[in-house]
Design an enzyme around this catalytic site. Structure first.
Site, PDB file in Angstrom:
ATOM      1  CG  ASN A  10      -0.395 -14.096  -9.462  1.00 34.86           C
ATOM      2  OD1 ASN A  10      -1.584 -14.412  -9.478  1.00 34.86           O
ATOM      3  ND2 ASN A  10       0.111 -13.307  -8.531  1.00 34.86           N
ATOM      4  CG  HIS A 182      -2.656 -12.165   0.861  1.00 36.08           C
ATOM      5  ND1 HIS A 182      -3.360 -11.169   1.504  1.00 36.08           N
ATOM      6  CD2 HIS A 182      -2.863 -11.958  -0.465  1.00 36.08           C
ATOM      7  CE1 HIS A 182      -3.953 -10.394   0.604  1.00 36.08           C
ATOM      8  NE2 HIS A 182      -3.672 -10.866  -0.604  1.00 36.08           N
ATOM      9  NE  ARG A 243     -10.714  -8.262  -2.007  1.00 34.31           N
ATOM     10  CZ  ARG A 243      -9.660  -9.058  -2.129  1.00 34.31           C
ATOM     11  NH1 ARG A 243      -9.678 -10.253  -1.590  1.00 34.31           N
ATOM     12  NH2 ARG A 243      -8.581  -8.660  -2.774  1.00 34.31           N
TER      13      ARG A 243
END
Length: 403
Positions: A10, A182, A243
């Site tokens: 990842n 996600h 964010r």
């Protein structure tokens, strides 16, 4: 020697997570992370069962050097397990409009990942680096590299969910639409929730809240994603660590026209300097806000804004379920660990039939249990996500017939 292990990679924007798992026994043998890529104090951490290894890497280490170091370290110190690797699973953030499931990586898939880097500029290029380095270290497994996409779980979104109210030509010509993110985590949560509630996935209606530095919420009806908070990119939706999430697009015009900011500066503000960090001007770490809640005005305000946005999404998604909402699930670093966030959020959901048990909520980490609701309540679960295991299982499914 029977080769049965899967290497999962990842490659994030500023970190590299890795693990070696047995997807059949679900045993995680080796796992770790390289943190602070492109910064000073780049750190390597590896766990081998109960043993821990730590090492400082060169300052400003990039993905390529970090992954090369990791794989060389594993080969040198854990050759037995290195040689048992039979497939490599890669988390890829954005698969675009055409890829709707996990796939064996070939030239065509690589081009698609590169094409949609425009919508995930902090992630897809890093994912491509991970794929290339993995193929160099495991040339015999070039046909056993699998891409598992965060967007593919959301390929079931209906048009009324994924289309923006823009001129239709922007969708037809440029593929501007909601893709979500996600998806790997939400898909794992769906599978685990089905197991816990003993209900088939295709009959399950849940709202999955993945809360971490990046946050998203997904409405899952009859086992399929029907709406999700992240959009064309992972910037839309909930308040996140750095964010902004949802905002009036005219704010961008104001920053550009009235304050004279260029687009690069505006993008940096919205992605790296907003969210919890922007409101508090102190931190993006939820542990800071838990510590100073009701002690510091901005810390308190930050958490209240975070929870207010989440509650609004849960409320709006609940009406999409045709009066058959089985559970709300909290997952991710904040979802799994913040008693405070769960308490504030659920306290505002009594109208939907959700009531939190304060003792279970505060002691969930110590209990061999997933539930934090009172008996009279609909189910509220805290489920630790396991994206690595999901990727490993997906990889094993696709490579098991390849020699």
């Amino acid at each position: 020697m029977s080769k049965k292990l899967i290497l999962v990679l990842n490659c994030g924007s500023s970190s590299l997570k890795f693990s070696i798992l047995n997807p059949l026994s679900k045993d995680k043998i080796i796992f770790g992370v390289v943190e602070c890529l492109f910064l000073k104090n780049t750190k390597f951490k590896l766990n081998f069962y109960s043993k821990k290894y730590k090492q400082n890497l060169s300052d400003y280490t990039n993905h390529e050097d970090a992954l090369s170091f990791v794989l060389s370290f594993i080969k040198k110190n854990f050759l037995k397990y290195y040689n048992e690797i039979n497939g490599i699973g890669h988390r890829v953030v954005h698969g675009g409009i055409n890829i709707k499931k996990s796939v064996i990586i070939n030239k065509k898939i690589l081009l698609e990942i590169k094409k949609y880097s425009i919508f995930a500029p902090l992630h897809n290029p890093s994912n491509l680096i991970g794929i290339n380095i993995a193929k160099k270290f495991f040339p015999n497994l070039c046909n056993k590299n699998v891409a598992v996409f965060d967007t593919s779980f959301h390929s079931t979104l209906p048009k009324q969910s994924y289309l923006y109210a823009l001129p239709y030509k922007f969708y037809k010509k440029y593929n501007i639409r909601r893709y979500g993110a996600h998806g790997i985590s939400h898909n794992y949560i769906l599978n685990k929730c089905s197991e816990i509630l003993k209900k088939p996935k295709n009959l399950l209606n849940i709202i999955s809240c993945h809360l971490g530095n990046g946050c998203s919420i997904t409405a899952i009806k009859n086992g399929k994603s029907i709406d999700t908070s992240m959009g064309l990119t992972p910037l839309e939706g909930l308040v996140m660590g750095t964010r902004s999430g949802d905002l009036d697009p005219a704010i961008i015009f104001f920053l550009y026209k009235k304050l004279g900011m260029n687009l690069e500066k505006i993008e940096e503000i919205l992605t790296k300097k907003s969210g919890l960090l922007g409101i508090s001007n102190k931190s993006s770490d939820c542990r800071y806000f838990e510590k100073y809640f009701n002690k510091n005005k901005k810390a308190t305000l930050s958490i209240k804004i975070f929870c207010h946005r989440l509650v609004k999404y849960i409320g709006s998604y609940s009406v999409l379920m045709n009066n058959k909402l089985d559970a709300i699930i909290f997952t991710g670093g904040i979802g799994e660990n913040s008693c405070l966030v769960r308490q504030i959020v659920v306290s505002k959901l009594n109208i939907l039939g959700f009531y939190i048990d304060e003792f279970l909520n505060s002691s969930i980490k110590k209990q061999n249990n997933y539930f934090i609701n009172k008996k009279k309540s609909h189910s509220i679960l805290v489920i630790p996500t396991n994206e690595e295991l999901f990727i490993a299982i997906e990889t094993q499914k696709l490579i098991k017939y390849i020699k």
